[in-house]
Design a protein around this motif. Structure first.
Motif, PDB file in Angstrom:
ATOM      1  N   PHE A 106      51.690  67.305  51.950  1.00  0.00           N
ATOM      2  CA  PHE A 106      51.999  65.985  51.445  1.00  0.00           C
ATOM      3  C   PHE A 106      53.165  66.039  50.461  1.00  0.00           C
ATOM      4  O   PHE A 106      53.179  66.850  49.550  1.00  0.00           O
ATOM      5  CB  PHE A 106      50.737  65.422  50.771  1.00  0.00           C
ATOM      6  N   TRP A 107      54.154  65.175  50.635  1.00  0.00           N
ATOM      7  CA  TRP A 107      55.356  65.108  49.803  1.00  0.00           C
ATOM      8  C   TRP A 107      56.087  66.453  49.779  1.00  0.00           C
ATOM      9  O   TRP A 107      56.712  66.820  48.788  1.00  0.00           O
ATOM     10  CB  TRP A 107      55.045  64.640  48.386  1.00  0.00           C
ATOM     11  N   HIS A 166      44.159  57.137  52.182  1.00  0.00           N
ATOM     12  CA  HIS A 166      44.637  56.492  50.957  1.00  0.00           C
ATOM     13  C   HIS A 166      44.884  57.575  49.917  1.00  0.00           C
ATOM     14  O   HIS A 166      44.132  58.538  49.828  1.00  0.00           O
ATOM     15  CB  HIS A 166      43.594  55.526  50.387  1.00  0.00           C
ATOM     16  N   ASP A 200      56.968  55.969  45.420  1.00  0.00           N
ATOM     17  CA  ASP A 200      55.973  55.584  44.410  1.00  0.00           C
ATOM     18  C   ASP A 200      56.247  56.241  43.070  1.00  0.00           C
ATOM     19  O   ASP A 200      56.013  55.648  42.022  1.00  0.00           O
ATOM     20  CB  ASP A 200      54.564  55.953  44.872  1.00  0.00           C
ATOM     21  N   PRO A 215      59.380  60.831  45.877  1.00  0.00           N
ATOM     22  CA  PRO A 215      58.654  59.815  46.635  1.00  0.00           C
ATOM     23  C   PRO A 215      58.883  58.430  46.014  1.00  0.00           C
ATOM     24  O   PRO A 215      59.003  58.308  44.788  1.00  0.00           O
ATOM     25  CB  PRO A 215      57.185  60.237  46.486  1.00  0.00           C
ATOM     26  N   ARG A 268      48.341  54.259  47.294  1.00  0.00           N
ATOM     27  CA  ARG A 268      49.343  54.317  48.359  1.00  0.00           C
ATOM     28  C   ARG A 268      48.574  54.520  49.656  1.00  0.00           C
ATOM     29  O   ARG A 268      47.795  55.462  49.782  1.00  0.00           O
ATOM     30  CB  ARG A 268      50.301  55.481  48.103  1.00  0.00           C
ATOM     31  N   THR A 269      48.761  53.630  50.608  1.00  0.00           N
ATOM     32  CA  THR A 269      48.049  53.706  51.869  1.00  0.00           C
ATOM     33  C   THR A 269      48.964  54.258  52.954  1.00  0.00           C
ATOM     34  O   THR A 269      50.080  53.777  53.146  1.00  0.00           O
ATOM     35  CB  THR A 269      47.521  52.318  52.275  1.00  0.00           C
ATOM     36  N   PHE A 270      48.482  55.291  53.614  1.00  0.00           N
ATOM     37  CA  PHE A 270      49.185  55.904  54.732  1.00  0.00           C
ATOM     38  C   PHE A 270      48.401  55.599  56.004  1.00  0.00           C
ATOM     39  O   PHE A 270      47.349  54.968  55.948  1.00  0.00           O
ATOM     40  CB  PHE A 270      49.304  57.414  54.503  1.00  0.00           C
ATOM     41  N   SER A 271      48.887  56.053  57.135  1.00  0.00           N
ATOM     42  CA  SER A 271      48.238  55.690  58.398  1.00  0.00           C
ATOM     43  C   SER A 271      46.810  56.222  58.507  1.00  0.00           C
ATOM     44  O   SER A 271      45.971  55.587  59.127  1.00  0.00           O
ATOM     45  CB  SER A 271      49.072  56.177  59.583  1.00  0.00           C
ATOM     46  N   HIS A 272      46.506  57.363  57.910  1.00  0.00           N
ATOM     47  CA  HIS A 272      45.184  57.968  58.084  1.00  0.00           C
ATOM     48  C   HIS A 272      44.414  58.182  56.787  1.00  0.00           C
ATOM     49  O   HIS A 272      43.319  58.725  56.805  1.00  0.00           O
ATOM     50  CB  HIS A 272      45.313  59.313  58.799  1.00  0.00           C
TER      51      HIS A 272
END
Length: 108
Positions: free
Chosen positions: A9-10, A63, A99, A97, A57-61
């Protein structure tokens, strides 16, 4: 800012040093535990400060729930290329990122 690990992630982006809350997302944040973990990882002493406003932050699969903790650090990024002080001008040249950019802009 600390460079995130190259994979995951990131991956490779820059963000303030982070501490995971563990598996219990409903648990109250523990600023003392965060300060202890950051001191272990980065050296120096971290002093607990204020708690910021949590955001999601909501991603496709999944939070990602983030809760900023504003700590004071008596250390310095002693030549570590993956840990830097970055003012607004420097941040503009780094990969952050979206955010995190928003969060840091609220501090300016």
């Amino acid at each position: 800012l600390e460079r995130c690990p190259p994979s995951g992630f990131w991956g490779g982006l820059w963000a303030p040093p982070m501490v995971a809350r563990g598996n219990d997302a409903e648990a109250a944040p523990d600023p003392d535990a965060a300060a202890t973990e950051l001191a272990r990882r980065l050296g120096g002493t971290f002093y607990p400060g204020e708690e910021g406003t949590a955001f999601r932050r909501t991603f496709s699969h999944f939070h990602l729930d983030l809760l900023p903790l504003y700590l004071t650090w008596d250390g310095a990024p002693a030549g570590d290329r993956d840990l830097i002080w970055a003012g607004a001008a420097t941040r503009a040249q780094l990969g952050l990122p979206a955010d995190i950019v928003t969060l840091l802009d609220t501090l300016a």
